[in-house]
Design an enzyme around this catalytic site. Structure first.
Site, PDB file in Angstrom:
ATOM      1  CG  ASP A 295      -2.242   0.531   1.032  1.00 40.82           C
ATOM      2  OD1 ASP A 295      -2.415   1.283   0.074  1.00 40.82           O
ATOM      3  OD2 ASP A 295      -3.142   0.214   1.831  1.00 40.82           O
ATOM      4  CG  ASP A 362      -9.520   2.575   0.456  1.00 42.36           C
ATOM      5  OD1 ASP A 362      -8.641   2.609  -0.419  1.00 42.36           O
ATOM      6  OD2 ASP A 362      -9.266   2.481   1.675  1.00 42.36           O
TER       7      ASP A 362
HETATM    8  C1  GLA Z   1      -5.828   1.604   2.377  1.00 42.30           C
HETATM    9  C2  GLA Z   1      -6.152   0.608   1.279  1.00 42.30           C
HETATM   10  C3  GLA Z   1      -7.249  -0.342   1.740  1.00 42.30           C
HETATM   11  C4  GLA Z   1      -6.834  -1.022   3.023  1.00 42.30           C
HETATM   12  C5  GLA Z   1      -6.458   0.014   4.060  1.00 42.30           C
HETATM   13  C6  GLA Z   1      -5.872  -0.626   5.285  1.00 42.30           C
HETATM   14  O1  GLA Z   1      -6.882   2.478   2.603  1.00 42.30           O
HETATM   15  O2  GLA Z   1      -6.547   1.270   0.116  1.00 42.30           O
HETATM   16  O3  GLA Z   1      -7.508  -1.286   0.738  1.00 42.30           O
HETATM   17  O4  GLA Z   1      -5.751  -1.877   2.761  1.00 42.30           O
HETATM   18  O5  GLA Z   1      -5.498   0.914   3.557  1.00 42.30           O
HETATM   19  O6  GLA Z   1      -5.409   0.298   6.190  1.00 42.30           O
END
Ligand code: GLA
Length: 699
Positions: A295, A362
């Protein structure tokens, strides 16, 4: 070469036969002779037209001749059945039928479809001619669909291979959408069992992926939570540790995925991998992890840590799937929202860095989020290339408000060829949810070996779209009629919209699992609000002609482009069809070719029938031609030719100062050829590129 059969004249002749009981033989014969002369003339005209018109003409010819075959056969059968026909009439009708069959076989042979020609001759009772032709057929091994060779993302200087590229998008389950940080080892094991018991594992969902929050210690400043060797450790929610968890998961025949981030801390503040990429990759490999989600979470702008993690995983000694969330779609990150490459500081094509890259924010359990992600994935369709999948994020199937929306979401993720990672609590899911996630027809669309992302091919009403995804089987397309509006409405598709010939096609409704039957020219149906109807259409592929031909004159099965449409025989002119200028690279003008704008991808189906492609690539002198002096020296692109999963030729970065560069590719055994133009490193502005004089040889 007699292509055209005596359709009109032939029908007149048959009509004459019908009335023959009252006609004299002599009259009949002279009518026949006149008709024949007229038909011969028509045939010659048709041959000339065919030579001019090429393959499209040939397919029309085949349609016509098939029709005439039917007519001649029907007449013959009728006469036979009537029982009172004169011997001469019967003989003439039979001769006529054979003549048509010979012509049909001739066309098929010319198109390289000799086995079909043999069949036609046999069926017409021309056994000797059939066996003569048969003896000319060289039996070739069935080659086009051998497994695509493994491809690697990078090869290191020492010759070591980089990340291997799997053959289709990953499938499994991820903890984040339902559990957030509230996830335990026990839950993960129950989920793994449910995957098996519910049949989902058999359907393809084999990767059980942890997300954030599995590790020890919240990081303030980095490194916190690591042990004395700087290795990551699992926290108290995973008391047996990750190595033991992986063993248990593997014992169930499943795979384990893990999560980290390219900053000091992850998004939830657990230790990140920035500066620890090599040690973390080694740890993951040692634990026998199979999948890493990496990430961004506000890491350094240059995203170098993603490349470091890629190289560390590649050298870890274990095959690990590498999923990236580069956050490079965010506004303000790139100078141009239409590109998703890494920033100029490292200037890397994102498709060479990870196996997947997230395309948007997300995912949320509402239809607005689904719509936004479909659009975002659509915008970067040209990035979907061998060994790389656009990632519209983990599934919310079972968590969206309506059944219709859950179905639409799943079907579209399959069409987009993205990862299918269930995100619901599958231990308590409804039968409806399980049914959606286990729809084998829809999963097959997602996992299809050509790995082509669907693209919008028609939109008569805004947000009522037709998406097409070419499938491995010749003539097959997955077609989604998607209604993102809030009211039900009719959505129509014609087979020509999805680059098939205008001929009847077999239709199966994959959303309901029912065969619709044959449809003449297209299909049209009412699609509910927020709904989709996914069809598998198996029709007539237009295909490439035998012999040498100009590829840009043929029908691609897929074409996506940076700005405006892909142009034929002119440069790309940014917006509309036919708004370009004559193709020109350096000082050289070209009559034939494709004018594109990075990033672009044009795909033709070669079906293992083609041997080589030769083409000239270069930046088009669009701005010089248009006399825009301040822009004339801008633009840089690179050309790539792919046959299935193999990179066959690459130009390297080219600028307007470079003359046309000749690229050649050996297409033997390839099912499809992809012509890809990537931006050369400063995003897509001014990146007008020509595939000039593309010549292909097929048999
Ligand atoms: C980010 C990612 C999500 C998830 C969160 C976890 O927002 O985009 O998919 O993995 O982190 O903290």
């Amino acid at each position: 070469m007699n292509f055209r059969l005596l359709s009109l004249a032939g029908m007149a002749f048959l009509a004459a036969c019908n009335g023959s009981e009252s006609s004299r033989d002599g009259q009949l014969e002279s009518t026949f002779a006149a008709e024949q002369a007229e038909a011969r003339k028509a045939a010659e005209d048709e041959i000339a037209a065919f030579k001019k018109g090429g393959i499209n003409q040939a397919t029309t010819e085949i349609d016509l001749i098939k029709q005439d075959m039917k007519t001649a056969k029907a007449e013959l059968d009728r006469l036979k059945a009537a029982g009172n026909a004169k011997a001469k009439e019967l003989e003439q009708a039979e001769e006529r039928y054979k003549e048509v069959a010979r012509k049909y076989a001739g066309i098929l042979q010319e198109l390289g479809r000799t086995p079909e020609a043999v069949e036609v001759l046999k069926n017409a009772g021309l056994t000797q001619e059939a066996s003569n032709l048969m003896s000319q057929i060289v039996i070739k091994p069935q080659v086009p669909y051998e497994p695509f060779p493994t491809l690697y993302k990078v090869t290191f200087d020492d010759g070591a291979k980089g990340l291997p590229a799997p053959k289709s998008a990953p499938m499994g389950w991820n903890a984040w959408n339902t559990f957030r940080c509230d996830v335990t080892e026990a839950t993960i094991l129950e989920i793994a069992d449910t995957l098996i018991e519910s049949g989902m594992a058999k359907a393809g969902y084999t990767s059980v992926n942890l997300d954030d929050c599995w590790s020890e210690g919240r990081a303030e400043g980095g490194g916190l939570g690591r042990d004395g060797d700087n290795k990551l450790r699992a926290n108290s929610r995973f008391p047996s540790g990750i190595k033991a968890l992986a063993e248990k998961i593997h014992a169930k025949g499943l795979k384990l995925g893990i999560y980290s981030g390219g900053n000091n801390g992850t998004c939830q503040g657990y230790p990140g991998s920035l500066g620890f990429e090599a040690i973390d990759a080694r740890t993951f490999a040692e634990w026998k992890v199979d999948y890493v989600k990496y990430d961004d979470c506000g890491g350094p702008d240059n995203r170098l840590t993603f490349v470091r993690m890629r190289d560390a995983l590649a050298k870890s000694g274990r095959e690990i799937f590498y999923s990236g969330n580069f956050n490079n779609f965010a506004n303000g990150f790139n100078s141009n929202a239409r590109t998703f490459d890494l920033p100029p500081a490292i200037n890397m094509d994102v498709t060479t860095v990870a196996h997947t890259a997230r395309v948007g924010d997300d995912i949320q359990p509402n239809f607005d989020s689904i719509k936004a992600l479909i659009r975002a994935a659509g915008e970067r369709e040209a990035y979907s290339t061998p060994g790389f999948w656009n990632d519209p994020d983990m599934l919310q199937v079972g968590r969206l408000p309506t059944l219709e929306e859950n179905k639409t979401h799943f079907a579209m993720w399959a069409m987009l060829a993205g990862p299918l990672l269930a995100g619901n609590d599958i231990r308590t899911q409804s039968d409806d949810t399980l049914k959606i996630l286990s729809n084998a027809d829809i999963i097959a669309v997602n996992q299809d070996r050509l790995n082509i992302q669907a693209s919008v091919v028609r939109e008569d009403v805004i947000d009522r779209q037709v998406w097409s995804k070419p499938l491995e089987e010749t003539g097959a397309r997955a077609v989604a009629l998607l209604n993102m509006t809030d009211t039900a409405g009719t959505i129509s598709v014609q087979w020509t919209d999805v680059a098939l010939a205008d001929a009847p096609a077999k239709v199966r409704n994959l959303s309901t699992g029912t065969d619709v039957g044959d449809a003449e020219m297209g299909y049209s149906t009412v699609v509910p609000a927020h709904g989709v109807v996914v069809l598998k259409v198996t029709g007539k592929e237009i295909g490439l002609p035998s012999g040498r031909s100009i590829l840009s004159d043929q029908q691609p099965i897929y074409q996506v482009n940076g700005w405006g449409p892909v142009e034929k025989d002119q440069s790309n002119g940014e917006a509309m069809r036919n708004d370009g200028t004559p193709l020109q690279i350096g000082d050289e003008g070209f009559e034939k070719g494709l004018g594109v704008a990075a990033r672009s991808q044009v795909i033709y189906r070669t079906d293992g029938r083609c041997s080589d492609l030769s083409v000239h690539g270069g930046v088009d002198r669009f701005y010089a031609t248009k006399s825009v002096p301040e822009k004339r020296d801008h633009g840089n692109v690179s050309f790539e030719i792919w046959g299935d999963g193999n990179l066959l030729a690459a130009s390297g970065v080219m600028t307007p100062a470079d003359g046309a560069k000749r690229l050649t590719a050996d297409l033997t055994h390839a099912s499809i050829v992809r012509l890809i133009v990537k931006p050369g490193g400063d995003y897509v502005n001014y990146d007008y590129a020509d595939w000039a004089n593309p010549e292909i040889t097929c048999h």
